[in-house]
Design a protein around this motif. Structure first.
Motif, PDB file in Angstrom:
ATOM      1  N   SER A 120      -5.475 -12.450  -0.516  1.00 28.31           N
ATOM      2  CA  SER A 120      -4.674 -11.214  -0.437  1.00 28.31           C
ATOM      3  C   SER A 120      -3.667 -11.291   0.701  1.00 28.31           C
ATOM      4  O   SER A 120      -2.514 -10.862   0.581  1.00 28.31           O
ATOM      5  CB  SER A 120      -5.589 -10.008  -0.245  1.00 28.31           C
ATOM      6  OG  SER A 120      -6.444  -9.834  -1.358  1.00 28.31           O
ATOM      7  N   ILE A 121      -4.102 -11.829   1.835  1.00 26.40           N
ATOM      8  CA  ILE A 121      -3.202 -11.967   2.990  1.00 26.40           C
ATOM      9  C   ILE A 121      -2.049 -12.893   2.633  1.00 26.40           C
ATOM     10  O   ILE A 121      -0.887 -12.626   2.997  1.00 26.40           O
ATOM     11  CB  ILE A 121      -3.997 -12.499   4.201  1.00 26.40           C
ATOM     12  CG1 ILE A 121      -5.001 -11.446   4.676  1.00 26.40           C
ATOM     13  CG2 ILE A 121      -3.058 -12.891   5.335  1.00 26.40           C
ATOM     14  CD1 ILE A 121      -6.031 -11.983   5.668  1.00 26.40           C
ATOM     15  N   ALA A 122      -2.336 -13.983   1.934  1.00 24.34           N
ATOM     16  CA  ALA A 122      -1.287 -14.931   1.556  1.00 24.34           C
ATOM     17  C   ALA A 122      -0.229 -14.253   0.691  1.00 24.34           C
ATOM     18  O   ALA A 122       0.976 -14.417   0.911  1.00 24.34           O
ATOM     19  CB  ALA A 122      -1.906 -16.123   0.830  1.00 24.34           C
ATOM     20  N   ARG A 123      -0.661 -13.487  -0.316  1.00 22.90           N
ATOM     21  CA  ARG A 123       0.297 -12.817  -1.197  1.00 22.90           C
ATOM     22  C   ARG A 123       1.105 -11.790  -0.434  1.00 22.90           C
ATOM     23  O   ARG A 123       2.328 -11.679  -0.605  1.00 22.90           O
ATOM     24  CB  ARG A 123      -0.448 -12.173  -2.364  1.00 22.90           C
ATOM     25  CG  ARG A 123      -1.094 -13.179  -3.309  1.00 22.90           C
ATOM     26  CD  ARG A 123      -2.086 -12.522  -4.242  1.00 22.90           C
ATOM     27  NE  ARG A 123      -2.662 -13.489  -5.194  1.00 22.90           N
ATOM     28  CZ  ARG A 123      -3.747 -13.286  -5.895  1.00 22.90           C
ATOM     29  NH1 ARG A 123      -4.426 -12.134  -5.770  1.00 22.90           N
ATOM     30  NH2 ARG A 123      -4.203 -14.214  -6.733  1.00 22.90           N
ATOM     31  N   TRP A 124       0.415 -11.026   0.417  1.00 23.61           N
ATOM     32  CA  TRP A 124       1.125 -10.002   1.197  1.00 23.61           C
ATOM     33  C   TRP A 124       2.154 -10.644   2.107  1.00 23.61           C
ATOM     34  O   TRP A 124       3.286 -10.156   2.225  1.00 23.61           O
ATOM     35  CB  TRP A 124       0.095  -9.221   2.015  1.00 23.61           C
ATOM     36  CG  TRP A 124       0.719  -8.252   2.968  1.00 23.61           C
ATOM     37  CD1 TRP A 124       1.135  -6.987   2.705  1.00 23.61           C
ATOM     38  CD2 TRP A 124       1.011  -8.489   4.354  1.00 23.61           C
ATOM     39  NE1 TRP A 124       1.672  -6.403   3.823  1.00 23.61           N
ATOM     40  CE2 TRP A 124       1.603  -7.307   4.857  1.00 23.61           C
ATOM     41  CE3 TRP A 124       0.825  -9.561   5.207  1.00 23.61           C
ATOM     42  CZ2 TRP A 124       2.020  -7.193   6.188  1.00 23.61           C
ATOM     43  CZ3 TRP A 124       1.238  -9.459   6.525  1.00 23.61           C
ATOM     44  CH2 TRP A 124       1.823  -8.284   7.010  1.00 23.61           C
ATOM     45  N   ALA A 125       1.796 -11.743   2.781  1.00 27.08           N
ATOM     46  CA  ALA A 125       2.716 -12.397   3.706  1.00 27.08           C
ATOM     47  C   ALA A 125       3.935 -12.929   2.962  1.00 27.08           C
ATOM     48  O   ALA A 125       5.065 -12.854   3.480  1.00 27.08           O
ATOM     49  CB  ALA A 125       2.001 -13.535   4.434  1.00 27.08           C
TER      50      ALA A 125
END
Length: 369
Positions: free
Chosen positions: A249-254
């Protein structure tokens, strides 16, 4: 017979040495006379002899000889002891206290018998002031070496009260450690040194990783982990601890934040790729090929060109939009941890020196950080 030395020897504290050890720093070694009958020639330390004189400080007479076989005993010597000796190296020297070598013995590494003979030891102690003033003759010594199988030390002749004192003192000393005990002590020292080196290595590694040791996955993840470590080590470790689902999720958000900051989210051929990322689908063309993506990027005249400084605030500008592009590819990495770290770093570079704003937003959005 070979006469190695015949002359005067300066003694201090009533002692001189025969030394063959390459490394003499052994604070835990035994007393030189430990376990011996005699106290004039200590041979308890391998490769080393500790020799005692009657005179405390000044010049004594010394002769050093190397023989092929056991020499005859001269009746003129008042105190005589013998000890076993084996050099610890090819370099064996007679060593005065606090000074450089007096003479080299040139002894091959083999087993020897050593005879140490003394004369006028008591008079030297009693008349030391006169001897220092040059009014009397100091004590005399003879040191002889010859090849022989090891056997215990021996008091061959005893006359002086000084010698008797040192002999009695030696017999009160505890015996030296056995070869097995020495080996065990060496193993303990080696283990302690290994533990100390490991602890120092761990401290150094923890310092490199922001004050704490990295997990195995973080140590092996590769990618831009070093870049993110320099920017925010706490965030790096927090992302590592977040777990695979949160990392994805962090990867997509970033990736979204990088493209939004660069003004790329609304570009017609880029928006489908961001949507595919959110759905977990393969990226559509041209994002299925990195080179074609860059070709399309530089050919699209509608894409803004904005300069941004580097995260450390260094002068000069880099193209913000170009810094954002890799974030989308980073977010699709197979390893969720690498995807999160690389996408965060790409977004941070897109923000430039304003990257703390990005990281603050990440912590607010993902509370486990």
């Amino acid at each position: 017979m070979r006469t190695v030395y015949c002359g005067e020897l300066h003694v201090s504290y009533g002692q001189f040495y025969v030394e063959s050890r390459p490394d003499t720093d052994d604070p835990d070694g035994p007393e030189p006379c430990a376990g011996q009958a005699n106290g004039l020639c200590g041979a308890a330390v391998p490769g080393y002899l500790f020799l005692t004189t009657g005179l405390h400080t000044g010049e004594v007479g010394l002769t050093v000889e190397v023989h092929d076989t056991a020499p005859a005993l001269d009746v003129g010597w008042e105190d005589v002891v013998e000890v076993p000796f084996r050099p610890a190296s090819e370099s064996t020297v007679v060593q005065p206290w606090g000074d450089g070598p007096l003479v080299s013995l040139d002894l091959p590494v083999a087993d020897y018998r050593v005879r140490y003979c003394g004369r006028d030891m008591d008079r030297a102690r009693e008349d030391e002031i006169a001897i220092l003033a040059g009014e009397a003759t100091a004590d005399q010594y003879l040191l002889q070496f010859w090849p022989a199988a090891p056997r215990p030390d021996e008091i061959v002749r005893q006359t002086a009260e000084t010698a008797d004192y040192w002999h009695r003192r030696a017999r009160l000393l505890p015996p030296p450690p056995s070869p097995q005990e020495r080996a065990q002590a060496e193993r303990r020292r080696a283990a302690e040194q290994a533990r100390a080196e490991e602890a120092a290595q761990r401290r150094a590694e923890a310092q490199e990783w922001g004050g704490r040791l990295p997990s195995r996955s973080l140590r092996e993840v590769g990618g831009n982990v070093a870049g993110l470590l320099r920017l925010d080590s706490d965030l790096l470790h927090a992302v590592d601890a977040a777990g695979p689902a949160a990392q994805r999720s962090i990867a997509r958000w970033a990736a979204h934040r990088a493209y939004e900051e660069a003004g790329l989210s609304g570009v017609d051929w880029i928006a489908p790729a961001l949507a595919a990322l959110d759905l977990g689908h393969d990226l559509p063309a041209p994002f299925d090929d990195l080179r074609r993506t860059w070709d399309r990027f530089f050919a699209d005249r509608t894409i803004p060109h904005t300069l941004v400084d580097s995260p450390d605030g260094s002068p000069g500008g880099i193209l913000k939009q170009a810094m954002a592009v890799p974030a989308l590819f980073d977010a699709t990495e197979t390893d969720p941890l690498r995807a999160a770290l690389d996408a965060l770093f790409a977004a941070a570079v897109t923000y430039g020196s304003d990257y703390p704003r990005l990281f603050d937003e990440a912590r607010r959005r993902f509370t486990m950080l």
